[in-house]
Design a protein around this motif. Structure first.
Motif, PDB file in Angstrom:
ATOM      1  N   LEU A 267       0.814  -1.208   0.000  1.00 60.41           N
ATOM      2  CA  LEU A 267       0.000   0.000   0.000  1.00 60.41           C
ATOM      3  C   LEU A 267       0.848   1.259   0.000  1.00 60.41           C
ATOM      4  O   LEU A 267       0.510   2.250  -0.651  1.00 60.41           O
ATOM      5  CB  LEU A 267      -0.934   0.004   1.212  1.00 60.41           C
ATOM      6  N   ARG A 268       1.959   1.219   0.739  1.00 58.07           N
ATOM      7  CA  ARG A 268       2.859   2.384   0.730  1.00 58.07           C
ATOM      8  C   ARG A 268       3.449   2.591  -0.662  1.00 58.07           C
ATOM      9  O   ARG A 268       3.560   3.732  -1.140  1.00 58.07           O
ATOM     10  CB  ARG A 268       3.969   2.196   1.763  1.00 58.07           C
ATOM     11  N   GLN A 269       3.833   1.496  -1.309  1.00 54.97           N
ATOM     12  CA  GLN A 269       4.369   1.616  -2.672  1.00 54.97           C
ATOM     13  C   GLN A 269       3.310   2.185  -3.614  1.00 54.97           C
ATOM     14  O   GLN A 269       3.609   3.024  -4.473  1.00 54.97           O
ATOM     15  CB  GLN A 269       4.818   0.242  -3.170  1.00 54.97           C
ATOM     16  N   ARG A 270       2.076   1.728  -3.430  1.00 56.17           N
ATOM     17  CA  ARG A 270       1.012   2.220  -4.293  1.00 56.17           C
ATOM     18  C   ARG A 270       0.721   3.688  -4.023  1.00 56.17           C
ATOM     19  O   ARG A 270       0.440   4.458  -4.934  1.00 56.17           O
ATOM     20  CB  ARG A 270      -0.264   1.394  -4.052  1.00 56.17           C
ATOM     21  N   GLN A 271       0.767   4.091  -2.752  1.00 52.69           N
ATOM     22  CA  GLN A 271       0.566   5.497  -2.414  1.00 52.69           C
ATOM     23  C   GLN A 271       1.621   6.371  -3.077  1.00 52.69           C
ATOM     24  O   GLN A 271       1.315   7.424  -3.640  1.00 52.69           O
ATOM     25  CB  GLN A 271       0.607   5.683  -0.901  1.00 52.69           C
ATOM     26  N   GLU A 272       2.873   5.937  -3.012  1.00 52.69           N
ATOM     27  CA  GLU A 272       3.954   6.700  -3.631  1.00 52.69           C
ATOM     28  C   GLU A 272       3.782   6.767  -5.144  1.00 52.69           C
ATOM     29  O   GLU A 272       4.005   7.816  -5.765  1.00 52.69           O
ATOM     30  CB  GLU A 272       5.299   6.076  -3.266  1.00 52.69           C
ATOM     31  N   ALA A 273       3.370   5.642  -5.750  1.00 51.44           N
ATOM     32  CA  ALA A 273       3.158   5.628  -7.196  1.00 51.44           C
ATOM     33  C   ALA A 273       2.000   6.535  -7.594  1.00 51.44           C
ATOM     34  O   ALA A 273       2.053   7.237  -8.613  1.00 51.44           O
ATOM     35  CB  ALA A 273       2.908   4.200  -7.674  1.00 51.44           C
ATOM     36  N   GLY A 274       0.930   6.537  -6.779  1.00 51.95           N
ATOM     37  CA  GLY A 274      -0.198   7.409  -7.068  1.00 51.95           C
ATOM     38  C   GLY A 274       0.168   8.875  -6.961  1.00 51.95           C
ATOM     39  O   GLY A 274      -0.236   9.694  -7.783  1.00 51.95           O
TER      40      GLY A 274
END
Length: 484
Positions: A218-225
């Protein structure tokens, strides 16, 4: 404008447009005119808003080098204003130009792409091509909502919020005009959701998964978003610039945007593949109209009221019926009424209460069709938009004071409760409800002598409410409680 305070923004944007008009950067002047026109329109001056938007389009069309995106965006903002003004033929021509241009220059799920398609479909409904227009609105609305939810999960925020308010208002108007209550209910569910509550869901889910493999993903996805949103902003700014030198920069930024989109899509696939149920926890499936009706009690109704750019829309739903009301109260007008009512209850006295505003807002929500479906005694479950959520609807005046008779309030006819999310309507735990029904927290009848020295509130100088203590003691006795 982004915090939806058009009355405050309008003079600043008008001044900015005047200043840019003295420069040689015609595209900046036109862009400022679009913003100023939007602020004027949202502040209650649609004629000025229309004129400013027309001027912006004329500037873009007259530019020697041309600015395809500028023309598309100008047409996108001008088309709805022309429709409201009554020139539906010109409105459709502009909307078609905007939708085609933005579909080529923006990603398919960019809010300007989806919202321009919604505007075109709405205008076609206005022109009598209901099935064709509603199909376009439905498709674009679904993509817009899905994209917003994806971005909220990434960064706990929505892009294009004001554009979405405008577009979803058009979608709702199209659904109501088409007599499609089920689609209107779907749209109103989205419009009544709180940005804060949606963001809180995403934050809570990430915090709950902290330290786990899911939390890392989720953290990786937040950063990507976040990276994708930043890339979109950089590209949008570059597209507004003119000249050959900027063309290379725009190409590079477009490539970067595409890479970020691919990275986000890959993380989405990983999230859905590894934790297939997680997204449903964040965004429970919205109810169908028939499901909502089935979940309501015999003397219970769901009342939804949302403030749109085209007016105030309310929907009353019972087990056996649906009624939709529309009132010509745009967001700025609803906000003004709410402010007037709150001014009389925030530190005021009974004499300060604005009963006229409370009755006007009541008439806007409880139109004749809606009121007819909600006879006195009906328990109302309430879901409202962001502006109305600042006001207890129990304060609405159903009948103003006349001939010596006091004003009559909504709370005198209905028991009211707030629905935090329509998706959980009727899903309360009965056992939990029974336990909660035995609990009591009663506050009232303060002792002025005991509290005057240390109470920071305004309660101390007020006279005790008649019989308040006796009422609390009676309720406590009924629930098996004793003592003050």
């Amino acid at each position: 404008m982004q915090v939806d305070r058009p009355e405050d923004a309008a003079p600043f944007l008008a001044a900015a447009a005047d200043l840019y008009g003295q420069s040689t950067r015609k595209s900046l002047h036109a862009s400022a005119l679009i913003l100023a026109g939007g602020a004027a329109d949202r502040a209650g001056d649609p004629a000025r808003g229309l004129a400013l938007r027309r001027e912006a389009l004329a500037i873009y069309q007259a530019m020697a080098s041309g600015n395809e995106l500028g023309v598309g965006l100008s047409a996108f903002k001008l088309a709805p204003a022309e429709a409201v003004h009554g020139d539906l033929e010109r409105a459709e021509t502009l909307a078609a130009t905007a939708a085609e241009t933005l579909a080529r220059l923006r990603a398919p799920n960019h809010y300007q792409t989806t919202n321009s398609a919604i505007a075109l479909g709405w205008i076609r409904v206005l022109r009598g091509r209901t099935a064709e227009g509603l199909a376009l609105v439905r498709q674009a609305f679904a993509l817009s909502v899905a994209t917003n939810e994806q971005l909220e999960l990434a960064k706990s925020q929505v892009v294009g919020v004001l554009d979405n308010v405008e577009a979803y208002s058009q979608a709702l108007d199209a659904a109501v005009r088409a007599g499609d209550a089920a689609f209107a209910f779907e749209i109103m569910q989205v419009m009544s959701e709180s940005d804060a509550s949606r963001a809180a869901l995403a934050v809570a889910a990430r915090e709950g998964a902290a330290g786990s493999a899911l939390g890392k993903l989720l953290r990786q996805r937040q950063e990507a978003g976040a990276a994708l949103l930043d890339a979109e902003i950089r590209l949008t700014r570059a597209l507004a610039l003119e000249g050959e030198a900027e063309a290379t920069q725009r190409a590079a930024l477009r490539t970067d945007r595409d890479v970020r989109q691919a990275e986000l899509a890959a993380l989405d696939a990983a999230l859905d593949g590894t934790y297939p149920g997680f997204r449903n926890l964040l965004r429970p499936r919205r109810l169908l109209l028939a499901e909502a009706q089935h979940r309501l009690g015999r003397k219970e109704a769901l009342l939804i009221a949302v403030e749109g750019d085209l007016g105030l829309v309310s929907m009353a739903i019972t087990r056996g019926g649906v009624a939709i009301g529309q009132a010509p109260l745009r967001r700025h007008a609803v906000r003004a009424l709410v402010s007037r009512i709150r001014a009389g209850i925030d530190g005021g006295t009974a004499a300060d209460f604005d009963a006229e505003a409370a009755h006007a807002l009541y008439r806007g929500i409880f139109t004749p069709k809606v009121a007819a479906l909600l006879p006195p005694g009906t328990r109302l479950r309430l879901a409202t938009g962001d502006i109305l959520s600042a006001l207890p609807l129990s304060l609405l005046v159903t009948r103003p004071a006349v001939d010596g008779k006091p004003a009559h309030f909504l709370i005198e006819d209905h028991a009211l409760s707030i629905v935090p999310s329509i998706t959980v309507l009727g899903q309360e735990n009965p056992a939990s409800d029974r336990r909660a029904a035995r609990r009591l927290v009663a506050i009232g009848a303060p002792d002025a002598d005991a509290t005057a020295g240390n109470a920071p509130s305004r309660a101390a100088p007020l006279a005790p409410l008649p019989a308040a203590r006796r009422e609390m003691e009676t309720v406590a006795r009924l629930l098996g409680r004793h003592g003050p």
